[in-house]
Design a protein around this motif. Sequence first.
Motif, PDB file in Angstrom:
ATOM      1  N   VAL A 142      -3.221  -0.993   1.594  1.00 61.54           N
ATOM      2  CA  VAL A 142      -4.145  -2.112   1.367  1.00 61.54           C
ATOM      3  C   VAL A 142      -3.666  -3.097   0.310  1.00 61.54           C
ATOM      4  CG1 VAL A 142      -6.176  -0.835   2.142  1.00 61.54           C
ATOM      5  CG2 VAL A 142      -5.511  -0.735  -0.271  1.00 61.54           C
ATOM      6  N   VAL A 143      -2.685  -2.710  -0.512  1.00 65.17           N
ATOM      7  CA  VAL A 143      -2.260  -3.576  -1.620  1.00 65.17           C
ATOM      8  C   VAL A 143      -0.752  -3.816  -1.555  1.00 65.17           C
ATOM      9  CG1 VAL A 143      -2.173  -3.879  -4.115  1.00 65.17           C
ATOM     10  CG2 VAL A 143      -4.094  -2.651  -3.076  1.00 65.17           C
ATOM     11  N   PRO A 144      -0.305  -5.046  -1.304  1.00 66.73           N
ATOM     12  CA  PRO A 144       1.134  -5.353  -1.401  1.00 66.73           C
ATOM     13  C   PRO A 144       1.623  -5.057  -2.813  1.00 66.73           C
ATOM     14  CG  PRO A 144      -0.053  -7.145  -0.310  1.00 66.73           C
ATOM     15  CD  PRO A 144      -1.089  -6.219  -0.877  1.00 66.73           C
ATOM     16  N   THR A 145       2.682  -4.272  -2.911  1.00 64.38           N
ATOM     17  CA  THR A 145       3.135  -3.776  -4.212  1.00 64.38           C
ATOM     18  C   THR A 145       4.621  -4.068  -4.403  1.00 64.38           C
ATOM     19  OG1 THR A 145       1.507  -1.989  -4.046  1.00 64.38           O
ATOM     20  CG2 THR A 145       3.244  -1.729  -5.696  1.00 64.38           C
ATOM     21  N   ARG A 146       4.986  -4.471  -5.598  1.00 59.20           N
ATOM     22  CA  ARG A 146       6.390  -4.708  -5.915  1.00 59.20           C
ATOM     23  C   ARG A 146       7.103  -3.374  -6.120  1.00 59.20           C
ATOM     24  NH1 ARG A 146       6.188  -8.504 -10.985  1.00 59.20           N
ATOM     25  NH2 ARG A 146       8.468  -8.213 -10.827  1.00 59.20           N
TER      26      ARG A 146
ATOM     27  N   GLN B 222      -4.890   3.236   6.435  1.00 60.72           N
ATOM     28  CA  GLN B 222      -5.478   2.395   7.470  1.00 60.72           C
ATOM     29  C   GLN B 222      -4.447   1.844   8.446  1.00 60.72           C
ATOM     30  OE1 GLN B 222      -7.833  -0.609   5.526  1.00 60.72           O
ATOM     31  NE2 GLN B 222      -9.186   0.869   4.530  1.00 60.72           N
ATOM     32  N   CYS B 223      -3.183   1.838   8.067  1.00 63.36           N
ATOM     33  CA  CYS B 223      -2.158   1.283   8.944  1.00 63.36           C
ATOM     34  C   CYS B 223      -0.791   1.815   8.529  1.00 63.36           C
ATOM     35  CB  CYS B 223      -2.161  -0.250   8.874  1.00 63.36           C
ATOM     36  SG  CYS B 223      -1.755  -0.890   7.227  1.00 63.36           S
ATOM     37  N   SER B 224       0.202   1.569   9.391  1.00 58.53           N
ATOM     38  CA  SER B 224       1.583   1.871   9.041  1.00 58.53           C
ATOM     39  C   SER B 224       2.066   0.722   8.162  1.00 58.53           C
ATOM     40  CB  SER B 224       2.441   2.001  10.302  1.00 58.53           C
ATOM     41  OG  SER B 224       3.775   2.317   9.985  1.00 58.53           O
ATOM     42  N   TYR B 225       1.866   0.844   6.872  1.00 62.84           N
ATOM     43  CA  TYR B 225       1.911  -0.300   5.961  1.00 62.84           C
ATOM     44  C   TYR B 225       3.275  -0.952   5.800  1.00 62.84           C
ATOM     45  CZ  TYR B 225       2.974   3.648   2.789  1.00 62.84           C
ATOM     46  OH  TYR B 225       3.485   4.778   2.200  1.00 62.84           O
TER      47      TYR B 225
END
Length: 285
Positions: A90-94, A40-43
């Motif tokens: 879509v999910v901030p990930t460590r 959906q975006c350039s994350y």
Amino acid sequence: MELLCCEVDPMRRALPDPNLLYDDRVLHNLLTIEERYLPQCSYFKCVQKDIQPFMRRMVATWMLEVCEEQKCEEEVFPLAMNYLDRFLAVVPTRKCHLQLLGAVCMFLASKLKETIPLTAEKLCIYTDNSIKPQELLEWELVVLGKLKWNLAAVTPHDFIEHILRKVPLPKDKLLLIRKHAQTFIALCATDFNFAMYPPSMIATGSVGAAICGLQLDDGDSLTDLLAKITNTDVDCLKACQEQIEAVLVNSLQQVRQQQQQSNPSKTVDELDQASTPTDVRDINL
């Protein structure tokens, strides 16, 4: 009585279905829905704070090596990277969870594409047992939920056969073009710059780069034909193809540098004889 079953090739796949391959509605439908499966975006700019582009490249290279060593179908690695990119969008990930995410994505992709999918236990071994099978299974449900169980993503491999059947070249050349195009697609999947590109453009650019590398092109007429097949803008296709060729050159340079560091006594010619996970040395541009 001998009851042993001795199939020669238990992994034999079904041949392409001509009813699907020669029906232009299939290609039209692929082109219609392909953008639904893009991130959906350039994350790296708006979602991820702990993960950097070089980390994605590292885990992608590891995933590709696992798929190569396990002799997975060609579609597994690009499909797994599609899952990884869509999740990270879509999910901030460590960063400590990135390899676990990569393993889960391979796990899901192999279930969709392989006759005998990769097991959780085997994937954990490839992480040097830094993750446990139960942890992988728990994350599998997390990833499925974030992807809304929509796993049948369109990838560049879905377009290859549709493109090749319309290219006016001998069948023996098409086999070689297919192999080289699959290598280009794998290289593109490791590079985040291609993550937002429509799969049809990557597929068309990969076929064009393969034809050019094999010196089978006859100028702009073939580029125009490829662009027409997938309704791609000619200038965009040329730019994509040039970018794919640049990725190949960069990949070859990195492999040579790594091998020279590990084998300083060997000459460049000796190093060029070594195999790589993506067989990039089979391609001569």
